[in-house]
Design a protein around this motif. Structure first.
Motif, mmCIF file in Angstrom:
data_model
loop_
_atom_site.group_PDB
_atom_site.id
_atom_site.type_symbol
_atom_site.label_atom_id
_atom_site.label_comp_id
_atom_site.label_asym_id
_atom_site.label_seq_id
_atom_site.Cartn_x
_atom_site.Cartn_y
_atom_site.Cartn_z
ATOM 1 N N HIS A 172 87.090 -1.920 95.052
ATOM 2 C CA HIS A 172 86.858 -2.714 96.378
ATOM 3 C C HIS A 172 85.390 -2.995 96.393
ATOM 4 O O HIS A 172 84.660 -1.901 96.186
ATOM 5 C CB HIS A 172 87.570 -2.268 97.722
ATOM 6 N N VAL A 173 85.136 -3.720 97.306
ATOM 7 C CA VAL A 173 83.546 -4.094 97.679
ATOM 8 C C VAL A 173 83.743 -4.462 99.159
ATOM 9 O O VAL A 173 84.663 -5.259 99.686
ATOM 10 C CB VAL A 173 83.263 -5.169 96.868
ATOM 11 N N ARG A 174 82.716 -4.186 100.011
ATOM 12 C CA ARG A 174 82.598 -4.459 101.369
ATOM 13 C C ARG A 174 81.366 -4.589 101.511
ATOM 14 O O ARG A 174 80.201 -4.049 101.198
ATOM 15 C CB ARG A 174 83.409 -3.667 102.360
ATOM 16 N N ILE A 175 81.070 -5.802 102.483
ATOM 17 C CA ILE A 175 79.709 -5.986 102.840
ATOM 18 C C ILE A 175 79.230 -4.957 103.845
ATOM 19 O O ILE A 175 79.979 -4.872 105.026
ATOM 20 C CB ILE A 175 79.512 -7.333 103.295
ATOM 21 N N ARG A 176 78.016 -4.442 103.832
ATOM 22 C CA ARG A 176 77.461 -3.453 104.801
ATOM 23 C C ARG A 176 76.006 -3.981 105.132
ATOM 24 O O ARG A 176 75.399 -4.664 104.677
ATOM 25 C CB ARG A 176 77.388 -2.216 104.465
ATOM 26 N N GLU A 177 76.062 -3.698 106.380
ATOM 27 C CA GLU A 177 74.390 -3.991 106.868
ATOM 28 C C GLU A 177 73.532 -2.895 106.383
ATOM 29 O O GLU A 177 73.840 -1.755 106.351
ATOM 30 C CB GLU A 177 74.487 -3.648 108.432
ATOM 31 N N ALA A 178 72.190 -3.543 105.752
ATOM 32 C CA ALA A 178 71.297 -2.774 105.085
ATOM 33 C C ALA A 178 70.382 -2.075 106.576
ATOM 34 O O ALA A 178 70.645 -2.609 107.640
ATOM 35 C CB ALA A 178 70.138 -3.485 104.447
ATOM 36 N N LYS A 179 69.959 -1.221 106.238
ATOM 37 C CA LYS A 179 68.729 -0.610 107.138
ATOM 38 C C LYS A 179 67.786 -1.683 107.587
ATOM 39 O O LYS A 179 67.267 -2.567 106.843
ATOM 40 C CB LYS A 179 68.045 0.679 106.469
ATOM 41 N N PRO A 180 67.332 -1.652 108.776
ATOM 42 C CA PRO A 180 66.491 -2.598 109.160
ATOM 43 C C PRO A 180 65.034 -2.784 108.662
ATOM 44 O O PRO A 180 64.387 -3.977 108.499
ATOM 45 C CB PRO A 180 66.027 -2.450 110.788
ATOM 46 N N TYR A 181 64.628 -1.736 107.685
ATOM 47 C CA TYR A 181 63.521 -1.599 107.180
ATOM 48 C C TYR A 181 63.396 -1.951 105.865
ATOM 49 O O TYR A 181 62.441 -1.927 105.094
ATOM 50 C CB TYR A 181 62.822 -0.234 107.240
ATOM 51 N N GLN A 182 64.766 -2.382 105.216
ATOM 52 C CA GLN A 182 64.853 -3.003 103.895
ATOM 53 C C GLN A 182 64.735 -4.330 103.878
ATOM 54 O O GLN A 182 64.915 -5.017 104.894
ATOM 55 C CB GLN A 182 66.390 -2.430 103.507
ATOM 56 N N VAL A 183 64.452 -4.794 102.487
ATOM 57 C CA VAL A 183 64.035 -6.333 102.425
ATOM 58 C C VAL A 183 65.271 -7.147 102.474
ATOM 59 O O VAL A 183 65.040 -8.518 102.683
ATOM 60 C CB VAL A 183 63.300 -6.401 101.052
ATOM 61 N N TYR A 215 74.053 -5.445 101.965
ATOM 62 C CA TYR A 215 74.527 -5.165 100.375
ATOM 63 C C TYR A 215 76.086 -5.080 100.341
ATOM 64 O O TYR A 215 76.539 -5.058 101.374
ATOM 65 C CB TYR A 215 73.704 -3.897 100.138
ATOM 66 N N ALA A 216 76.453 -5.043 99.206
ATOM 67 C CA ALA A 216 77.721 -4.682 98.900
ATOM 68 C C ALA A 216 78.214 -3.317 98.503
ATOM 69 O O ALA A 216 77.480 -2.909 97.270
ATOM 70 C CB ALA A 216 78.343 -5.760 97.748
ATOM 71 N N TYR A 217 78.816 -2.591 99.156
ATOM 72 C CA TYR A 217 79.452 -1.506 98.852
ATOM 73 C C TYR A 217 80.597 -1.225 97.808
ATOM 74 O O TYR A 217 81.579 -2.023 98.319
ATOM 75 C CB TYR A 217 79.515 -0.550 99.928
ATOM 76 N N ARG A 236 76.147 -1.348 95.571
ATOM 77 C CA ARG A 236 75.758 0.177 95.774
ATOM 78 C C ARG A 236 77.047 1.108 95.504
ATOM 79 O O ARG A 236 77.904 0.245 96.000
ATOM 80 C CB ARG A 236 75.117 0.537 97.148
ATOM 81 N N LEU A 237 77.120 2.064 95.280
ATOM 82 C CA LEU A 237 78.076 3.221 95.393
ATOM 83 C C LEU A 237 77.647 4.653 95.719
ATOM 84 O O LEU A 237 76.357 4.738 95.330
ATOM 85 C CB LEU A 237 79.054 2.674 94.241
ATOM 86 N N ASP A 238 78.530 5.111 95.805
ATOM 87 C CA ASP A 238 78.356 6.955 96.052
ATOM 88 C C ASP A 238 79.137 7.325 94.678
ATOM 89 O O ASP A 238 80.226 6.978 94.522
ATOM 90 C CB ASP A 238 78.916 7.333 97.182
ATOM 91 N N VAL A 239 78.685 8.588 94.347
ATOM 92 C CA VAL A 239 79.232 9.328 93.451
ATOM 93 C C VAL A 239 78.731 10.706 93.507
ATOM 94 O O VAL A 239 77.485 10.848 93.627
ATOM 95 C CB VAL A 239 79.002 8.716 91.825
#
Length: 151
Positions: A68-79, A83-85, A121-124
């Motif tokens: 799966h992929v879901r759209i997430r809000e990036a940190k306010p300081y990122q360009v 992003y898609a998680y 992005r993903l976590d592992v």
């Protein structure tokens, strides 16, 4: 031939089995996981969500993989604002090493691009060398290491 398609509510029984396969594979890397059946995802909600996509891989009318992929809000300081998680990446053991995960990631990436998203992005788990190598082969690069200290 392997076919990638969006998941439906009818796929939930198989997808819930896949989720437990993911949990079982990750237990050796995380001693904080509760015993028994646990759920990482609300799969029905993800399937229905407009800001997410759940894909399955089928072979001979059998579901053999998911992601799966879901759209997430990036940190306010990122360009970039979003992003898609990626998550819920699973391939049944008999079909591993056949490029199923790659096909699912490509499908999820294509969906993200259609939403105007330009980063996946993903976590592992840090000790899951097999998964890390697989994602690096696809082009992912390690970015941040989460650390913890039991007290």
């Amino acid at each position: 031939m392997i076919h990638i398609r969006p998941a439906t509510a009818a796929d939930l029984p198989v997808l819930l089995e896949f989720e437990q396969g993911i949990v079982a594979a990750e237990r050796p890397f995380d001693n904080t996981l509760k015993e028994g059946v646990i759920h990482y995802y609300d799969l029905a909600a993800l399937i229905a969500a407009e800001d997410a996509e759940v894909l399955v891989a089928e072979y001979a009318s059998e579901i053999i993989g998911s992601g799966h992929v879901r759209i997430r809000e990036a940190k306010p300081y990122q360009v970039f604002p979003k992003y898609a998680y990626l998550g819920f990446m699973y391939v049944v053991p008999d079909h591993r090493g056949k490029g199923v995960n790659r096909m699912i990631i490509e499908g999820l990436g294509a969906w993200a691009l259609k939403q105007g998203i330009r980063e996946l992005r993903l976590d592992v788990y840090a000790d899951n060398a097999t998964a890390i190598r697989a994602y690096e082969k696809f082009g992912f690069r390690q970015n941040l290491v989460e650390m913890r200290l039991p007290l």
